[in-house]
Write a protein that holds these residues in place. Structure first.
Motif, PDB file in Angstrom:
ATOM      1  N   VAL A 107       0.948  -1.402   0.098  1.00  0.00           N
ATOM      2  CA  VAL A 107       0.067  -0.052  -0.114  1.00  0.00           C
ATOM      3  C   VAL A 107       0.941   1.298   0.018  1.00  0.00           C
ATOM      4  N   THR A 108       0.822   2.246  -0.746  1.00  0.00           N
ATOM      5  CA  THR A 108       1.315   3.348  -0.867  1.00  0.00           C
ATOM      6  C   THR A 108       1.085   4.382   0.186  1.00  0.00           C
ATOM      7  N   ASP A 109       2.100   5.093   0.369  1.00  0.00           N
ATOM      8  CA  ASP A 109       2.015   6.434   1.383  1.00  0.00           C
ATOM      9  C   ASP A 109       0.733   7.070   0.995  1.00  0.00           C
ATOM     10  N   GLU A 110       0.444   7.348  -0.136  1.00  0.00           N
ATOM     11  CA  GLU A 110      -0.672   8.206  -0.872  1.00  0.00           C
ATOM     12  C   GLU A 110      -1.943   7.545  -0.329  1.00  0.00           C
ATOM     13  N   GLU A 111      -1.877   6.197  -0.828  1.00  0.00           N
ATOM     14  CA  GLU A 111      -3.135   5.510  -0.313  1.00  0.00           C
ATOM     15  C   GLU A 111      -3.671   5.657   1.343  1.00  0.00           C
ATOM     16  N   GLN A 114      -4.938   8.867   1.886  1.00  0.00           N
ATOM     17  CA  GLN A 114      -6.210   8.944   1.477  1.00  0.00           C
ATOM     18  C   GLN A 114      -7.147   8.304   2.667  1.00  0.00           C
ATOM     19  N   TRP A 115      -6.623   7.076   2.871  1.00  0.00           N
ATOM     20  CA  TRP A 115      -7.462   6.456   4.009  1.00  0.00           C
ATOM     21  C   TRP A 115      -8.025   7.381   5.247  1.00  0.00           C
ATOM     22  N   GLN A 118     -10.167   9.922   4.325  1.00  0.00           N
ATOM     23  CA  GLN A 118     -11.752   9.548   4.282  1.00  0.00           C
ATOM     24  C   GLN A 118     -12.155   9.138   5.493  1.00  0.00           C
TER      25      GLN A 118
END
Length: 128
Positions: A107-111, A114-115, A118
């Motif tokens: 899982v990327t840092d960006e993901e 985003q989590w 959210q």
């Protein structure tokens, strides 16, 4: 109101604890409000009363709920409550483990960011 996912690997009492905390964050439950009795909640959620009792005891130990003998269980007023640094440290350790697991699954840092955004949005927090 609280819902229980019967297919979740998370124990029912933990789901109830999180559900009540989420209801408080969303303003569904407000400080000073009476929550259903153990038996009422068990009937609503089709759960064993012992499971509800366990959840309520956890919430009382975390100073989320307070029981007044003969009157019921209420959402505790959080005014001037000191931060529970021990619980915050435990939460930070759990978060660290989640990040390790996420990175292991690529899982990327960006993901991850985003989590977090959210989750904050879902709870009515800011987007920052």
């Amino acid at each position: 109101m609280v819902t229980i996912n019967k297919n979740s690997s998370r124990p029912y009492y933990e789901q109830l604890v999180i559900g009540i905390k989420e209801d408080i964050l969303h303003g569904i439950l407000v400080p000073g409000e009476r929550v259903p009795s153990v038996r009422e909640m068990a009937k609503q959620l089709l759960m064993n009363p012992n499971t509800v009792s366990k959840a309520y005891k956890v919430l009382e130990s975390e100073q989320v709920l307070v029981t007044v003998q003969g009157k019921g269980t209420f959402v505790k007023k959080q005014e001037n409550m000191p931060r529970d640094e021990h619980r915050i440290q435990e939460l930070q350790q759990q978060f660290h483990i989640l990040v390790i697991e996420a990175k292991h699954l690529q899982v990327t840092d960006e993901e991850i960011q985003q989590w977090l955004k959210q989750a904050k949005k879902d709870l009515g927090g800011s987007q920052a």
